[in-house]
Design a protein around this motif. Structure first.
Motif, PDB file in Angstrom:
ATOM      1  N   TYR A   1      51.503  93.510 -29.167  1.00 57.12           N
ATOM      2  CA  TYR A   1      51.333  92.244 -28.449  1.00 57.12           C
ATOM      3  C   TYR A   1      50.476  92.426 -27.203  1.00 57.12           C
ATOM      4  O   TYR A   1      50.508  93.487 -26.572  1.00 57.12           O
ATOM      5  CB  TYR A   1      52.693  91.653 -28.056  1.00 57.12           C
ATOM      6  CG  TYR A   1      53.469  91.219 -29.264  1.00 57.12           C
ATOM      7  CD1 TYR A   1      53.370  89.912 -29.733  1.00 57.12           C
ATOM      8  CD2 TYR A   1      54.257  92.109 -29.974  1.00 57.12           C
ATOM      9  CE1 TYR A   1      54.050  89.518 -30.866  1.00 57.12           C
ATOM     10  CE2 TYR A   1      54.944  91.723 -31.101  1.00 57.12           C
ATOM     11  CZ  TYR A   1      54.832  90.422 -31.541  1.00 57.12           C
ATOM     12  OH  TYR A   1      55.498  90.029 -32.675  1.00 57.12           O
ATOM     13  N   ALA A   2      49.745  91.377 -26.877  1.00 56.24           N
ATOM     14  CA  ALA A   2      48.940  91.334 -25.656  1.00 56.24           C
ATOM     15  C   ALA A   2      49.413  90.163 -24.809  1.00 56.24           C
ATOM     16  O   ALA A   2      49.575  89.048 -25.312  1.00 56.24           O
ATOM     17  CB  ALA A   2      47.460  91.159 -25.996  1.00 56.24           C
ATOM     18  N   VAL A   3      49.650  90.422 -23.538  1.00 57.05           N
ATOM     19  CA  VAL A   3      49.956  89.376 -22.566  1.00 57.05           C
ATOM     20  C   VAL A   3      48.709  89.227 -21.701  1.00 57.05           C
ATOM     21  O   VAL A   3      48.302  90.170 -21.022  1.00 57.05           O
ATOM     22  CB  VAL A   3      51.185  89.726 -21.705  1.00 57.05           C
ATOM     23  CG1 VAL A   3      51.410  88.667 -20.634  1.00 57.05           C
ATOM     24  CG2 VAL A   3      52.417  89.882 -22.584  1.00 57.05           C
ATOM     25  N   ILE A   4      48.087  88.062 -21.777  1.00 55.88           N
ATOM     26  CA  ILE A   4      46.821  87.803 -21.097  1.00 55.88           C
ATOM     27  C   ILE A   4      47.100  86.917 -19.894  1.00 55.88           C
ATOM     28  O   ILE A   4      47.535  85.774 -20.042  1.00 55.88           O
ATOM     29  CB  ILE A   4      45.820  87.132 -22.056  1.00 55.88           C
ATOM     30  CG1 ILE A   4      45.678  87.977 -23.320  1.00 55.88           C
ATOM     31  CG2 ILE A   4      44.474  86.906 -21.357  1.00 55.88           C
ATOM     32  CD1 ILE A   4      45.289  87.186 -24.544  1.00 55.88           C
TER      33      ILE A   4
ATOM     34  N   ALA B   1      55.519  98.373 -14.575  1.00 56.95           N
ATOM     35  CA  ALA B   1      55.396  98.038 -16.000  1.00 56.95           C
ATOM     36  C   ALA B   1      55.298  99.299 -16.848  1.00 56.95           C
ATOM     37  O   ALA B   1      55.875  99.365 -17.936  1.00 56.95           O
ATOM     38  CB  ALA B   1      54.183  97.139 -16.226  1.00 56.95           C
ATOM     39  N   ALA B   2      54.579 100.295 -16.348  1.00 57.25           N
ATOM     40  CA  ALA B   2      54.394 101.540 -17.102  1.00 57.25           C
ATOM     41  C   ALA B   2      55.707 102.252 -17.372  1.00 57.25           C
ATOM     42  O   ALA B   2      55.792 103.062 -18.306  1.00 57.25           O
ATOM     43  CB  ALA B   2      53.430 102.456 -16.356  1.00 57.25           C
ATOM     44  N   ARG B   3      56.733 101.946 -16.610  1.00 60.34           N
ATOM     45  CA  ARG B   3      58.055 102.558 -16.809  1.00 60.34           C
ATOM     46  C   ARG B   3      58.925 101.778 -17.792  1.00 60.34           C
ATOM     47  O   ARG B   3      60.003 102.228 -18.163  1.00 60.34           O
ATOM     48  CB  ARG B   3      58.807 102.625 -15.483  1.00 60.34           C
ATOM     49  CG  ARG B   3      58.171 103.499 -14.462  1.00 60.34           C
ATOM     50  CD  ARG B   3      59.057 103.544 -13.243  1.00 60.34           C
ATOM     51  NE  ARG B   3      58.318 103.990 -12.085  1.00 60.34           N
ATOM     52  CZ  ARG B   3      58.719 103.837 -10.843  1.00 60.34           C
ATOM     53  NH1 ARG B   3      59.871 103.223 -10.605  1.00 60.34           N
ATOM     54  NH2 ARG B   3      57.991 104.277  -9.853  1.00 60.34           N
ATOM     55  N   GLN B   4      58.464 100.604 -18.192  1.00 56.45           N
ATOM     56  CA  GLN B   4      59.264  99.736 -19.055  1.00 56.45           C
ATOM     57  C   GLN B   4      59.175 100.186 -20.506  1.00 56.45           C
ATOM     58  O   GLN B   4      58.080 100.480 -21.003  1.00 56.45           O
ATOM     59  CB  GLN B   4      58.769  98.286 -18.950  1.00 56.45           C
ATOM     60  CG  GLN B   4      58.828  97.700 -17.573  1.00 56.45           C
ATOM     61  CD  GLN B   4      60.228  97.643 -17.026  1.00 56.45           C
ATOM     62  OE1 GLN B   4      61.152  97.170 -17.682  1.00 56.45           O
ATOM     63  NE2 GLN B   4      60.399  98.147 -15.818  1.00 56.45           N
ATOM     64  N   PRO B   5      60.309 100.242 -21.206  1.00 54.67           N
ATOM     65  CA  PRO B   5      60.253 100.540 -22.640  1.00 54.67           C
ATOM     66  C   PRO B   5      59.368  99.521 -23.361  1.00 54.67           C
ATOM     67  O   PRO B   5      59.434  98.324 -23.084  1.00 54.67           O
ATOM     68  CB  PRO B   5      61.716 100.391 -23.080  1.00 54.67           C
ATOM     69  CG  PRO B   5      62.513 100.612 -21.839  1.00 54.67           C
ATOM     70  CD  PRO B   5      61.678 100.038 -20.721  1.00 54.67           C
TER      71      PRO B   5
ATOM     72  N   GLU C   1      57.948  91.615 -28.697  1.00 56.62           N
ATOM     73  CA  GLU C   1      58.220  90.453 -27.851  1.00 56.62           C
ATOM     74  C   GLU C   1      59.446  90.690 -26.972  1.00 56.62           C
ATOM     75  O   GLU C   1      59.511  90.186 -25.845  1.00 56.62           O
ATOM     76  CB  GLU C   1      58.393  89.203 -28.698  1.00 56.62           C
ATOM     77  CG  GLU C   1      57.080  88.737 -29.317  1.00 56.62           C
ATOM     78  CD  GLU C   1      57.221  87.426 -30.041  1.00 56.62           C
ATOM     79  OE1 GLU C   1      56.899  86.383 -29.442  1.00 56.62           O
ATOM     80  OE2 GLU C   1      57.667  87.463 -31.207  1.00 56.62           O
ATOM     81  N   ASP C   2      60.408  91.461 -27.449  1.00 53.31           N
ATOM     82  CA  ASP C   2      61.573  91.787 -26.627  1.00 53.31           C
ATOM     83  C   ASP C   2      61.173  92.596 -25.400  1.00 53.31           C
ATOM     84  O   ASP C   2      61.725  92.407 -24.308  1.00 53.31           O
ATOM     85  CB  ASP C   2      62.619  92.560 -27.439  1.00 53.31           C
ATOM     86  CG  ASP C   2      63.351  91.687 -28.446  1.00 53.31           C
ATOM     87  OD1 ASP C   2      63.312  90.435 -28.316  1.00 53.31           O
ATOM     88  OD2 ASP C   2      63.958  92.252 -29.371  1.00 53.31           O
ATOM     89  N   ALA C   3      60.223  93.505 -25.553  1.00 54.89           N
ATOM     90  CA  ALA C   3      59.740  94.290 -24.415  1.00 54.89           C
ATOM     91  C   ALA C   3      59.069  93.375 -23.386  1.00 54.89           C
ATOM     92  O   ALA C   3      59.247  93.550 -22.176  1.00 54.89           O
ATOM     93  CB  ALA C   3      58.772  95.376 -24.887  1.00 54.89           C
ATOM     94  N   ILE C   4      58.318  92.397 -23.864  1.00 54.89           N
ATOM     95  CA  ILE C   4      57.679  91.426 -22.965  1.00 54.89           C
ATOM     96  C   ILE C   4      58.739  90.625 -22.212  1.00 54.89           C
ATOM     97  O   ILE C   4      58.636  90.424 -20.996  1.00 54.89           O
ATOM     98  CB  ILE C   4      56.740  90.488 -23.751  1.00 54.89           C
ATOM     99  CG1 ILE C   4      55.579  91.273 -24.348  1.00 54.89           C
ATOM    100  CG2 ILE C   4      56.234  89.351 -22.859  1.00 54.89           C
ATOM    101  CD1 ILE C   4      54.787  90.509 -25.389  1.00 54.89           C
TER     102      ILE C   4
ATOM    103  N   LYS D   1      59.351  90.368 -18.207  1.00 55.28           N
ATOM    104  CA  LYS D   1      59.357  89.083 -17.517  1.00 55.28           C
ATOM    105  C   LYS D   1      60.598  88.926 -16.644  1.00 55.28           C
ATOM    106  O   LYS D   1      60.532  88.353 -15.565  1.00 55.28           O
ATOM    107  CB  LYS D   1      59.279  87.933 -18.532  1.00 55.28           C
ATOM    108  CG  LYS D   1      59.248  86.576 -17.876  1.00 55.28           C
ATOM    109  CD  LYS D   1      59.186  85.452 -18.893  1.00 55.28           C
ATOM    110  CE  LYS D   1      59.160  84.107 -18.169  1.00 55.28           C
ATOM    111  NZ  LYS D   1      59.205  82.995 -19.108  1.00 55.28           N
ATOM    112  N   SER D   2      61.725  89.450 -17.094  1.00 51.72           N
ATOM    113  CA  SER D   2      62.976  89.269 -16.352  1.00 51.72           C
ATOM    114  C   SER D   2      63.262  90.387 -15.352  1.00 51.72           C
ATOM    115  O   SER D   2      64.270  90.325 -14.645  1.00 51.72           O
ATOM    116  CB  SER D   2      64.147  89.113 -17.321  1.00 51.72           C
ATOM    117  OG  SER D   2      64.345  90.310 -18.036  1.00 51.72           O
TER     118      SER D   2
END
Length: 109
Positions: A13-16, A39-43, A67-70, A74-75
């Protein structure tokens, strides 16, 4: 940061995130660097690419496994606080789009 994110074979996925900067840029660069670090530390984080022009338009594309990682990003509490500061100070507007990458190609000299 490398010029291109090193992403795996699709799908992913890409978040633009496209932003229009306000005139108040104090602290923005440091906050943006911190968000990339966090962000780089996020699974599920795969990489990021970012650019901006001299009239205040910037585009950052972050890449994610799912999408779960996104949703988790976000949260994130610090991300949420920085996003709120962006709305209050750093942005005159922004667009955020999420896309599933089905194919990817590259060329390098």
């Amino acid at each position: 940061m490398a010029a291109f994110a090193e992403t795996p074979d699709p799908p992913y996925y890409a978040v633009i995130f496209t932003r229009l900067a306000s005139t108040d840029a104090a602290g923005y660069a440091e906050a943006a660097d911190r968000m990339v670090e966090l962000a780089a530390r996020q699974p599920g984080f795969l990489g990021v690419e970012s650019t901006s022009d001299d009239v205040g338009v910037g585009i950052t594309v972050s890449y994610w496994e799912t999408e779960d990682a996104i949703a988790a990003w976000k949260s994130d509490v610090e991300h949420t606080a920085t996003r709120d500061t962006g709305r209050a100070r750093w942005y005159d507007g922004y667009e955020l789009r999420v896309a599933r990458v089905e194919r990817a190609y590259n060329w390098r000299r």
